[in-house]
Design a protein around this motif. Structure first.
Motif, PDB file in Angstrom:
ATOM      1  N   PRO A  40      69.017 -62.782 -23.166  1.00  0.00           N
ATOM      2  CA  PRO A  40      68.141 -61.968 -23.124  1.00  0.00           C
ATOM      3  C   PRO A  40      67.180 -61.509 -24.096  1.00  0.00           C
ATOM      4  CG  PRO A  40      70.480 -61.645 -22.354  1.00  0.00           C
ATOM      5  CD  PRO A  40      70.223 -62.731 -22.903  1.00  0.00           C
ATOM      6  N   GLY A  41      67.453 -61.695 -25.478  1.00  0.00           N
ATOM      7  CA  GLY A  41      66.875 -61.311 -26.536  1.00  0.00           C
ATOM      8  C   GLY A  41      65.814 -62.392 -26.778  1.00  0.00           C
ATOM      9  N   VAL A  42      65.869 -63.494 -26.475  1.00  0.00           N
ATOM     10  CA  VAL A  42      64.843 -64.567 -26.568  1.00  0.00           C
ATOM     11  C   VAL A  42      63.937 -64.143 -25.401  1.00  0.00           C
ATOM     12  CG1 VAL A  42      64.273 -66.917 -26.365  1.00  0.00           C
ATOM     13  CG2 VAL A  42      66.316 -66.110 -27.737  1.00  0.00           C
ATOM     14  N   LEU A  43      64.392 -63.766 -24.391  1.00  0.00           N
ATOM     15  CA  LEU A  43      63.371 -63.629 -23.071  1.00  0.00           C
ATOM     16  C   LEU A  43      62.397 -62.415 -23.596  1.00  0.00           C
ATOM     17  CD1 LEU A  43      61.976 -64.017 -20.394  1.00  0.00           C
ATOM     18  CD2 LEU A  43      63.924 -62.640 -19.598  1.00  0.00           C
ATOM     19  N   ALA A  44      63.177 -61.289 -23.885  1.00  0.00           N
ATOM     20  CA  ALA A  44      62.573 -60.235 -24.671  1.00  0.00           C
ATOM     21  C   ALA A  44      61.322 -60.561 -25.614  1.00  0.00           C
ATOM     22  CB  ALA A  44      63.476 -58.780 -25.179  1.00  0.00           C
ATOM     23  N   LEU A  45      61.648 -61.384 -26.417  1.00  0.00           N
ATOM     24  CA  LEU A  45      60.785 -61.871 -27.664  1.00  0.00           C
ATOM     25  C   LEU A  45      59.466 -62.490 -26.919  1.00  0.00           C
ATOM     26  CD1 LEU A  45      59.903 -62.190 -30.413  1.00  0.00           C
ATOM     27  CD2 LEU A  45      61.331 -64.474 -30.631  1.00  0.00           C
ATOM     28  N   HIS A  46      59.681 -63.314 -25.940  1.00  0.00           N
ATOM     29  CA  HIS A  46      58.610 -64.077 -25.239  1.00  0.00           C
ATOM     30  C   HIS A  46      57.515 -63.049 -24.472  1.00  0.00           C
ATOM     31  CE1 HIS A  46      61.212 -67.991 -24.811  1.00  0.00           C
ATOM     32  NE2 HIS A  46      60.892 -67.735 -26.054  1.00  0.00           N
ATOM     33  N   ILE A  47      58.346 -62.108 -24.006  1.00  0.00           N
ATOM     34  CA  ILE A  47      57.400 -61.258 -23.376  1.00  0.00           C
ATOM     35  C   ILE A  47      56.659 -60.375 -24.194  1.00  0.00           C
ATOM     36  CG2 ILE A  47      57.642 -58.849 -21.794  1.00  0.00           C
ATOM     37  CD1 ILE A  47      60.199 -60.293 -20.293  1.00  0.00           C
ATOM     38  N   LYS A  48      57.230 -59.977 -25.532  1.00  0.00           N
ATOM     39  CA  LYS A  48      56.684 -59.130 -26.304  1.00  0.00           C
ATOM     40  C   LYS A  48      55.376 -60.031 -26.965  1.00  0.00           C
ATOM     41  CE  LYS A  48      57.527 -56.326 -30.583  1.00  0.00           C
ATOM     42  NZ  LYS A  48      58.369 -55.603 -31.404  1.00  0.00           N
ATOM     43  N   VAL A  49      55.708 -61.424 -27.358  1.00  0.00           N
ATOM     44  CA  VAL A  49      54.618 -62.051 -27.795  1.00  0.00           C
ATOM     45  C   VAL A  49      53.572 -62.089 -26.712  1.00  0.00           C
ATOM     46  CG1 VAL A  49      53.770 -64.486 -28.474  1.00  0.00           C
ATOM     47  CG2 VAL A  49      55.932 -63.546 -29.256  1.00  0.00           C
ATOM     48  N   LEU A  50      53.795 -62.357 -25.581  1.00  0.00           N
ATOM     49  CA  LEU A  50      52.903 -62.493 -24.361  1.00  0.00           C
ATOM     50  C   LEU A  50      52.106 -61.374 -24.202  1.00  0.00           C
ATOM     51  CD1 LEU A  50      51.801 -64.339 -21.842  1.00  0.00           C
ATOM     52  CD2 LEU A  50      53.345 -63.069 -20.345  1.00  0.00           C
ATOM     53  N   THR A  64      61.752 -60.628 -12.639  1.00  0.00           N
ATOM     54  CA  THR A  64      60.911 -59.537 -12.256  1.00  0.00           C
ATOM     55  C   THR A  64      60.233 -58.964 -13.346  1.00  0.00           C
ATOM     56  OG1 THR A  64      62.163 -59.249 -10.140  1.00  0.00           O
ATOM     57  CG2 THR A  64      60.717 -57.432 -11.012  1.00  0.00           C
ATOM     58  N   PRO A  65      61.049 -58.549 -14.463  1.00  0.00           N
ATOM     59  CA  PRO A  65      60.478 -57.846 -15.608  1.00  0.00           C
ATOM     60  C   PRO A  65      58.947 -58.629 -16.232  1.00  0.00           C
ATOM     61  CG  PRO A  65      62.701 -57.394 -15.943  1.00  0.00           C
ATOM     62  CD  PRO A  65      62.316 -58.539 -14.663  1.00  0.00           C
ATOM     63  N   LEU A  66      59.471 -60.057 -16.273  1.00  0.00           N
ATOM     64  CA  LEU A  66      58.123 -60.881 -17.026  1.00  0.00           C
ATOM     65  C   LEU A  66      57.150 -60.820 -15.903  1.00  0.00           C
ATOM     66  CD1 LEU A  66      57.192 -63.119 -18.761  1.00  0.00           C
ATOM     67  CD2 LEU A  66      58.288 -64.874 -17.357  1.00  0.00           C
ATOM     68  N   LEU A  67      57.273 -60.986 -14.760  1.00  0.00           N
ATOM     69  CA  LEU A  67      56.032 -61.212 -13.681  1.00  0.00           C
ATOM     70  C   LEU A  67      55.233 -59.863 -13.636  1.00  0.00           C
ATOM     71  CD1 LEU A  67      57.955 -63.030 -10.852  1.00  0.00           C
ATOM     72  CD2 LEU A  67      56.292 -63.953 -12.433  1.00  0.00           C
ATOM     73  N   ALA A  68      56.304 -58.712 -13.928  1.00  0.00           N
ATOM     74  CA  ALA A  68      55.462 -57.031 -13.896  1.00  0.00           C
ATOM     75  C   ALA A  68      54.474 -57.239 -15.099  1.00  0.00           C
ATOM     76  CB  ALA A  68      56.655 -56.342 -13.739  1.00  0.00           C
ATOM     77  N   LYS A  69      55.088 -57.690 -16.410  1.00  0.00           N
ATOM     78  CA  LYS A  69      54.401 -57.679 -17.629  1.00  0.00           C
ATOM     79  C   LYS A  69      53.073 -58.592 -17.433  1.00  0.00           C
ATOM     80  CE  LYS A  69      56.380 -55.024 -20.345  1.00  0.00           C
ATOM     81  NZ  LYS A  69      55.841 -53.948 -20.891  1.00  0.00           N
ATOM     82  N   ILE A  70      53.139 -59.557 -16.494  1.00  0.00           N
ATOM     83  CA  ILE A  70      52.068 -60.482 -16.488  1.00  0.00           C
ATOM     84  C   ILE A  70      50.969 -59.781 -15.488  1.00  0.00           C
ATOM     85  CG2 ILE A  70      51.354 -62.583 -15.225  1.00  0.00           C
ATOM     86  CD1 ILE A  70      53.840 -63.871 -16.373  1.00  0.00           C
ATOM     87  N   LEU A  71      51.617 -59.349 -14.503  1.00  0.00           N
ATOM     88  CA  LEU A  71      50.788 -58.355 -13.552  1.00  0.00           C
ATOM     89  C   LEU A  71      49.952 -57.359 -14.440  1.00  0.00           C
ATOM     90  CD1 LEU A  71      49.726 -57.577 -10.772  1.00  0.00           C
ATOM     91  CD2 LEU A  71      51.826 -56.277 -10.430  1.00  0.00           C
ATOM     92  N   ASP A  72      50.692 -56.452 -15.214  1.00  0.00           N
ATOM     93  CA  ASP A  72      49.913 -55.464 -15.933  1.00  0.00           C
ATOM     94  C   ASP A  72      48.991 -55.910 -16.694  1.00  0.00           C
ATOM     95  OD1 ASP A  72      49.918 -52.580 -16.930  1.00  0.00           O
ATOM     96  OD2 ASP A  72      50.454 -53.625 -18.791  1.00  0.00           O
ATOM     97  N   ALA A  73      49.030 -57.215 -17.438  1.00  0.00           N
ATOM     98  CA  ALA A  73      48.002 -57.623 -18.183  1.00  0.00           C
ATOM     99  C   ALA A  73      46.916 -58.013 -17.588  1.00  0.00           C
ATOM    100  CB  ALA A  73      48.688 -58.915 -18.964  1.00  0.00           C
ATOM    101  N   ASN A 126      52.024 -60.459  -5.625  1.00  0.00           N
ATOM    102  CA  ASN A 126      52.943 -61.254  -4.566  1.00  0.00           C
ATOM    103  C   ASN A 126      54.107 -61.905  -5.363  1.00  0.00           C
ATOM    104  OD1 ASN A 126      51.562 -60.539  -2.578  1.00  0.00           O
ATOM    105  ND2 ASN A 126      50.193 -62.287  -2.610  1.00  0.00           N
ATOM    106  N   GLU A 127      54.067 -62.375  -6.535  1.00  0.00           N
ATOM    107  CA  GLU A 127      55.182 -63.028  -7.262  1.00  0.00           C
ATOM    108  C   GLU A 127      56.192 -61.939  -7.486  1.00  0.00           C
ATOM    109  OE1 GLU A 127      53.233 -65.131 -10.430  1.00  0.00           O
ATOM    110  OE2 GLU A 127      53.102 -66.941  -9.324  1.00  0.00           O
ATOM    111  N   VAL A 128      55.634 -60.737  -8.016  1.00  0.00           N
ATOM    112  CA  VAL A 128      56.600 -59.765  -8.403  1.00  0.00           C
ATOM    113  C   VAL A 128      57.476 -59.189  -6.923  1.00  0.00           C
ATOM    114  CG1 VAL A 128      56.720 -57.164  -9.080  1.00  0.00           C
ATOM    115  CG2 VAL A 128      55.082 -58.876 -10.443  1.00  0.00           C
TER     116      VAL A 128
END
Length: 126
Positions: free
Chosen positions: A24-34, A63-72, A94-96
């Motif tokens: 989960p920490g690595v995923l959070a880092l990926h999302i933060k970098v993105l 879902t949280p990753l897809l939501a961040k992508i949508l927001d961006a 639609n992906e979210v």
């Protein structure tokens, strides 16, 4: 591989995600970098698109990753082709929606509703 150039917070650091262990920490880092990557010019947008596609492939239906992508995508400026941009936003939305576990959501809503009903039925003693 994503390179954050001198103007970005991490100034010139190069991040390679292939060697990192899934957690989960690595995923959070990926999302933060993105989310920290700029998308001002076409080259930056291309790098962002490449990283977001890589993360979506690695973390299917997260879902949280897809939501961040949508927001961006929604907050992106300097869009050259509005029609294509709106299509990207619709696809991301639609992906979210598709990533939501509807059975789990229904259980949560039913459980929350049951708890609220139980609280409402308890007579209060004075």
């Amino acid at each position: 591989m994503v390179e954050l150039r001198g103007g970005d917070r991490c100034g010139g650091l190069v991040f390679g995600f292939g060697f990192l262990v899934d957690s989960p920490g690595v995923l959070a880092l990926h999302i933060k970098v993105l989310t920290s990557l700029r998308q001002s010019i076409e080259e930056e947008r291309a790098e962002w698109e490449k990283l977001s596609a890589s993360l979506k492939a690695k973390y299917l239906k997260h879902t949280p990753l897809l939501a961040k992508i949508l927001d961006a995508l929604v907050t992106r400026n300097n869009v050259e082709d509005n029609v294509q941009h709106y299509e990207q936003i619709i696809d991301a939305a639609n992906e979210v929606v598709g990533s939501i576990d509807t059975e789990e959501l229904a259980k949560y809503v039913a459980d929350k509703s049951d708890r609220e009903d139980d609280e409402a039925e308890v007579p209060r003693m004075k």
